[in-house]
Design a protein around this motif. Structure first.
Motif, PDB file in Angstrom:
ATOM      1  N   GLY A 214      31.557   0.713 -23.075  1.00  0.00           N
ATOM      2  CA  GLY A 214      32.663   0.397 -23.978  1.00  0.00           C
ATOM      3  C   GLY A 214      32.707  -1.085 -24.302  1.00  0.00           C
ATOM      4  O   GLY A 214      31.931  -1.879 -23.758  1.00  0.00           O
ATOM      5  N   HIS A 215      33.606  -1.475 -25.198  1.00  0.00           N
ATOM      6  CA  HIS A 215      33.737  -2.899 -25.528  1.00  0.00           C
ATOM      7  C   HIS A 215      35.178  -3.204 -25.933  1.00  0.00           C
ATOM      8  O   HIS A 215      35.945  -2.303 -26.301  1.00  0.00           O
ATOM      9  CB  HIS A 215      32.772  -3.293 -26.653  1.00  0.00           C
ATOM     10  CG  HIS A 215      33.022  -2.595 -27.949  1.00  0.00           C
ATOM     11  ND1 HIS A 215      32.214  -1.595 -28.427  1.00  0.00           N
ATOM     12  CD2 HIS A 215      34.003  -2.758 -28.906  1.00  0.00           C
ATOM     13  CE1 HIS A 215      32.655  -1.158 -29.588  1.00  0.00           C
ATOM     14  NE2 HIS A 215      33.753  -1.858 -29.895  1.00  0.00           N
ATOM     15  N   GLU A 216      35.511  -4.505 -25.838  1.00  0.00           N
ATOM     16  CA  GLU A 216      36.821  -4.973 -26.273  1.00  0.00           C
ATOM     17  C   GLU A 216      36.750  -5.399 -27.738  1.00  0.00           C
ATOM     18  O   GLU A 216      35.677  -5.758 -28.249  1.00  0.00           O
ATOM     19  CB  GLU A 216      37.274  -6.151 -25.399  1.00  0.00           C
ATOM     20  CG  GLU A 216      37.468  -5.797 -23.929  1.00  0.00           C
ATOM     21  CD  GLU A 216      38.659  -4.880 -23.705  1.00  0.00           C
ATOM     22  OE1 GLU A 216      39.512  -4.748 -24.620  1.00  0.00           O
ATOM     23  OE2 GLU A 216      38.736  -4.279 -22.611  1.00  0.00           O
ATOM     24  N   LYS A 217      37.890  -5.385 -28.366  1.00  0.00           N
ATOM     25  CA  LYS A 217      37.979  -5.823 -29.754  1.00  0.00           C
ATOM     26  C   LYS A 217      37.487  -7.263 -29.887  1.00  0.00           C
ATOM     27  O   LYS A 217      37.868  -8.138 -29.104  1.00  0.00           O
ATOM     28  CB  LYS A 217      39.424  -5.708 -30.233  1.00  0.00           C
ATOM     29  CG  LYS A 217      39.637  -6.145 -31.675  1.00  0.00           C
ATOM     30  CD  LYS A 217      41.093  -5.969 -32.082  1.00  0.00           C
ATOM     31  CE  LYS A 217      41.312  -6.430 -33.518  1.00  0.00           C
ATOM     32  NZ  LYS A 217      42.736  -6.263 -33.942  1.00  0.00           N
ATOM     33  N   GLY A 218      36.589  -7.507 -30.851  1.00  0.00           N
ATOM     34  CA  GLY A 218      36.084  -8.840 -31.122  1.00  0.00           C
ATOM     35  C   GLY A 218      34.999  -9.312 -30.182  1.00  0.00           C
ATOM     36  O   GLY A 218      34.589 -10.476 -30.231  1.00  0.00           O
ATOM     37  N   SER A 219      34.499  -8.446 -29.297  1.00  0.00           N
ATOM     38  CA  SER A 219      33.488  -8.869 -28.317  1.00  0.00           C
ATOM     39  C   SER A 219      32.149  -9.163 -28.970  1.00  0.00           C
ATOM     40  O   SER A 219      31.335  -9.901 -28.419  1.00  0.00           O
ATOM     41  CB  SER A 219      33.320  -7.805 -27.225  1.00  0.00           C
ATOM     42  OG  SER A 219      32.955  -6.553 -27.794  1.00  0.00           O
ATOM     43  N   PHE A 220      31.889  -8.611 -30.154  1.00  0.00           N
ATOM     44  CA  PHE A 220      30.686  -8.927 -30.926  1.00  0.00           C
ATOM     45  C   PHE A 220      30.960  -8.572 -32.376  1.00  0.00           C
ATOM     46  O   PHE A 220      31.962  -7.917 -32.716  1.00  0.00           O
ATOM     47  CB  PHE A 220      29.450  -8.183 -30.390  1.00  0.00           C
ATOM     48  CG  PHE A 220      29.608  -6.671 -30.342  1.00  0.00           C
ATOM     49  CD1 PHE A 220      29.306  -5.882 -31.452  1.00  0.00           C
ATOM     50  CD2 PHE A 220      30.050  -6.053 -29.173  1.00  0.00           C
ATOM     51  CE1 PHE A 220      29.458  -4.515 -31.403  1.00  0.00           C
ATOM     52  CE2 PHE A 220      30.194  -4.677 -29.126  1.00  0.00           C
ATOM     53  CZ  PHE A 220      29.901  -3.903 -30.240  1.00  0.00           C
ATOM     54  N   THR A 221      30.095  -9.049 -33.259  1.00  0.00           N
ATOM     55  CA  THR A 221      30.282  -8.806 -34.685  1.00  0.00           C
ATOM     56  C   THR A 221      30.335  -7.302 -34.960  1.00  0.00           C
ATOM     57  O   THR A 221      29.443  -6.549 -34.559  1.00  0.00           O
ATOM     58  CB  THR A 221      29.123  -9.421 -35.499  1.00  0.00           C
ATOM     59  OG1 THR A 221      29.048 -10.810 -35.202  1.00  0.00           O
ATOM     60  CG2 THR A 221      29.349  -9.208 -36.983  1.00  0.00           C
ATOM     61  N   GLY A 222      31.420  -6.916 -35.621  1.00  0.00           N
ATOM     62  CA  GLY A 222      31.585  -5.504 -35.938  1.00  0.00           C
ATOM     63  C   GLY A 222      32.460  -4.767 -34.956  1.00  0.00           C
ATOM     64  O   GLY A 222      32.815  -3.607 -35.191  1.00  0.00           O
ATOM     65  N   ALA A 223      32.835  -5.426 -33.859  1.00  0.00           N
ATOM     66  CA  ALA A 223      33.706  -4.773 -32.873  1.00  0.00           C
ATOM     67  C   ALA A 223      35.149  -4.958 -33.300  1.00  0.00           C
ATOM     68  O   ALA A 223      35.866  -5.831 -32.810  1.00  0.00           O
ATOM     69  CB  ALA A 223      33.466  -5.354 -31.478  1.00  0.00           C
ATOM     70  N   GLY A 224      35.586  -4.132 -34.253  1.00  0.00           N
ATOM     71  CA  GLY A 224      36.918  -4.295 -34.837  1.00  0.00           C
ATOM     72  C   GLY A 224      38.029  -3.767 -33.965  1.00  0.00           C
ATOM     73  O   GLY A 224      39.202  -4.063 -34.205  1.00  0.00           O
ATOM     74  N   GLN A 225      37.712  -2.973 -32.974  1.00  0.00           N
ATOM     75  CA  GLN A 225      38.742  -2.435 -32.088  1.00  0.00           C
ATOM     76  C   GLN A 225      38.121  -2.077 -30.737  1.00  0.00           C
ATOM     77  O   GLN A 225      36.911  -2.014 -30.589  1.00  0.00           O
ATOM     78  CB  GLN A 225      39.406  -1.200 -32.703  1.00  0.00           C
ATOM     79  CG  GLN A 225      38.428  -0.079 -33.017  1.00  0.00           C
ATOM     80  CD  GLN A 225      39.104   1.089 -33.739  1.00  0.00           C
ATOM     81  OE1 GLN A 225      40.283   1.008 -34.069  1.00  0.00           O
ATOM     82  NE2 GLN A 225      38.360   2.145 -33.966  1.00  0.00           N
ATOM     83  N   ARG A 226      38.971  -1.868 -29.741  1.00  0.00           N
ATOM     84  CA  ARG A 226      38.479  -1.508 -28.410  1.00  0.00           C
ATOM     85  C   ARG A 226      37.794  -0.136 -28.465  1.00  0.00           C
ATOM     86  O   ARG A 226      38.252   0.771 -29.165  1.00  0.00           O
ATOM     87  CB  ARG A 226      39.627  -1.477 -27.414  1.00  0.00           C
ATOM     88  CG  ARG A 226      39.250  -0.915 -26.054  1.00  0.00           C
ATOM     89  CD  ARG A 226      40.446  -0.757 -25.147  1.00  0.00           C
ATOM     90  NE  ARG A 226      40.901  -2.052 -24.642  1.00  0.00           N
ATOM     91  CZ  ARG A 226      41.953  -2.202 -23.842  1.00  0.00           C
ATOM     92  NH1 ARG A 226      42.673  -1.137 -23.506  1.00  0.00           N
ATOM     93  NH2 ARG A 226      42.297  -3.397 -23.416  1.00  0.00           N
ATOM     94  N   ARG A 227      36.707  -0.025 -27.707  1.00  0.00           N
ATOM     95  CA  ARG A 227      36.002   1.256 -27.633  1.00  0.00           C
ATOM     96  C   ARG A 227      35.876   1.673 -26.167  1.00  0.00           C
ATOM     97  O   ARG A 227      35.489   0.873 -25.317  1.00  0.00           O
ATOM     98  CB  ARG A 227      34.607   1.162 -28.260  1.00  0.00           C
ATOM     99  CG  ARG A 227      33.763   2.433 -28.105  1.00  0.00           C
ATOM    100  CD  ARG A 227      32.362   2.240 -28.653  1.00  0.00           C
ATOM    101  NE  ARG A 227      31.520   3.384 -28.381  1.00  0.00           N
ATOM    102  CZ  ARG A 227      31.478   4.481 -29.121  1.00  0.00           C
ATOM    103  NH1 ARG A 227      32.225   4.563 -30.208  1.00  0.00           N
ATOM    104  NH2 ARG A 227      30.681   5.485 -28.802  1.00  0.00           N
ATOM    105  N   ILE A 228      36.192   2.948 -25.880  1.00  0.00           N
ATOM    106  CA  ILE A 228      36.024   3.515 -24.543  1.00  0.00           C
ATOM    107  C   ILE A 228      34.585   4.022 -24.424  1.00  0.00           C
ATOM    108  O   ILE A 228      34.107   4.788 -25.258  1.00  0.00           O
ATOM    109  CB  ILE A 228      37.011   4.666 -24.287  1.00  0.00           C
ATOM    110  CG1 ILE A 228      38.451   4.164 -24.450  1.00  0.00           C
ATOM    111  CG2 ILE A 228      36.788   5.276 -22.908  1.00  0.00           C
ATOM    112  CD1 ILE A 228      38.831   3.062 -23.500  1.00  0.00           C
TER     113      ILE A 228
END
Length: 463
Positions: A214-228
């Motif tokens: 998963g990733h947090e919002k803004g963690s890389f380009t294109g990460a517009g929202q948190r992902r589980i």
């Protein structure tokens, strides 16, 4: 209803002929004169019963018993001996013989022994079918096979499934690694929880990390929202990491931490999230070899390889091919609203002889091709994909030249063999052939009673 298959092994042609004529109305009969022919027919025809002489020229019927006993679903074997010694009988029983009969043979007595042996065989078959149904109800329904290699796989699955142990499945592409993972999950005691599959070879390293953790919002380009990530999604269940040998060094480090600490961190976060996940990994490569080449971390390899399952290629479990082929034919017949059609003899031989580089997946595709292309009562070799159309054997095993009646020319027996006993035997063979093995009808064609025909068959046996 399919007739039971009987294999008769005797080095004396008159005995083979008489036994074949005596039992061909009740059995699909094959005959062999030696161990080599018998071994080939055992593999090709999977007989229900074997009736073999103890002495086969310079060979021994004991070797026939051993070859029969080595089959995945062994036939019931009966030994014939002219010597009737207790030692021979005991030795035959030790090699797996159901019973023995002594020469000179009495057809009625042999028939009784065959019927008892067939009854025992049918009970064993019913037992096997019951076991198969139990397997189907317990998570192994998609994994088909009766070979020793697959029985070994089933044994490991049953043993490891109730635990939380990490499992590594290795094997060529198309051997069914994901089906094994699903079976382990189904038998785990928590099959209602999620089974989450990830193809590690299908994503770039950055996307794979995001997919897994998963990733947090803004963690890389294109990460517009948190992902589980998939590990969180599988919490309480099973995550299947397919093609684990393809992950890069950075992902290997993060995965090692998950297996060691049972926590994950989303990309762009330093917060540890506990996860309760059973990990099953699979690869079509040898992870041990990748470790030796410096392409895979040794510590991660040991974490993954707690329990190892090696999936056999289809070419090493050929006895399972007819079972798998039939299952796929039925599946695609249902999907395409068609009547089930079996493989013809030449098509079945082609399927058995092909090397199957694509393993079970290629077999499944080939059977779908056959179902779609067939417009006749069975699926012939010309309905199969091109690569299977040059693999059938040259001579079908049912007809052996040395087992045929004397060659005729213009309906006459050649000079030198014209004698009453041969003419009578030839007439009996022709009558049985014309009546499809029905002794009553054959006796009517010959103008004799059924009892007389039975006596003449007995005389031929002892001639």
């Amino acid at each position: 209803m399919k007739m039971p298959v009987l294999l008769i092994v005797d080095d004396e042609k008159p005995t083979r002929d008489a036994l074949r004529m005596g039992f061909q109305d009740d059995y699909e009969v094959y005959t062999a004169a030696n161990l080599s022919q018998a071994s080939a027919l055992l593999r090709e025809e999977s007989p229900d019963l074997v009736l073999t002489d103890l002495r086969l020229g310079g060979e021994s019927g004991m070797d026939v018993l051993k070859a029969a006993a080595a089959l995945p679903h062994p036939p019931q074997s009966i030994m014939m001996t002219a010597y009737g010694s207790v030692d021979a009988a005991v030795a035959a029983m030790k090699e797996g013989a159901y019973d023995f009969v002594t020469k000179p043979l009495n057809l009625d007595a042999v028939e009784l022994v065959l019927k008892r042996a067939l009854h025992t065989r049918n009970l064993e078959t019913a037992n096997q079918e019951l076991t198969t149904r139990i397997q189907a109800d317990s998570g192994l329904q998609k994994l088909l096979g009766r070979s020793a290699a697959m029985e070994h796989v089933f044994s490991i699955i049953r043993q490891v499934a109730p635990s939380k142990t990490t499992v590594l499945i290795e094997g060529e592409s198309g051997t069914g690694k994901e089906l094994v993972a699903q079976a382990i999950h189904s038998l785990s005691g928590r099959p209602e929880n999620k089974f989450v599959a990830v193809n590690c070879a299908a994503l770039s390293p950055q996307l794979l990390e995001s997919e897994l953790f998963g990733h947090e919002k803004g963690s890389f380009t294109g990460a517009g929202q948190r992902r589980i990530g998939r590990f969180e999604q599988a919490d309480g269940g099973t995550i299947f990491l397919d093609e684990i040998g393809e992950i890069d060094a950075g992902t290997q480090v993060r995965l090692l931490r998950v297996l060691s600490e049972r926590t994950i961190e989303r990309v762009g976060s330093n917060v540890s999230i506990p996860v309760n996940v059973r990990v099953i990994a699979a690869t079509n490569k040898s992870l041990k070899k990748l470790v030796q080449e410096g392409k895979f971390r040794e510590d991660l390899y040991f974490r993954l390889n707690v329990v190892h399952i090696q999936m056999p290629p289809l070419r090493d479990r050929r006895e399972d091919i007819p079972l798998l082929a039939t299952a796929f034919l039925k599946e695609f017949a249902r999907e395409n609203n068609k009547e089930f059609k079996p493989l013809s003899r030449d098509a079945l031989e082609a399927v058995r002889n092909y090397q199957w580089p694509g393993n079970v997946r290629e077999l499944r595709t080939a059977m779908e091709h056959g179902v779609v292309m067939s417009n006749s009562a069975s699926i012939g070799i010309h309905h199969l994909p091109p690569q299977l159309q040059d693999t059938s054997p040259e001579t079908p095993p049912q007809e052996r030249p040395e087992d045929n009646a004397p060659n005729t020319q213009n309906g006459l027996v050649p000079a030198g063999v014209l004698n009453l006993s041969l003419l009578e035997r030839n007439a009996i063979q022709q009558a049985l052939a014309q009546s499809n093995g029905n002794k009553t009808a054959a006796a009517h064609l010959l103008g004799i009673s059924r009892r007389t025909l039975q006596r003449k068959l007995q005389d031929i046996l002892h001639s």
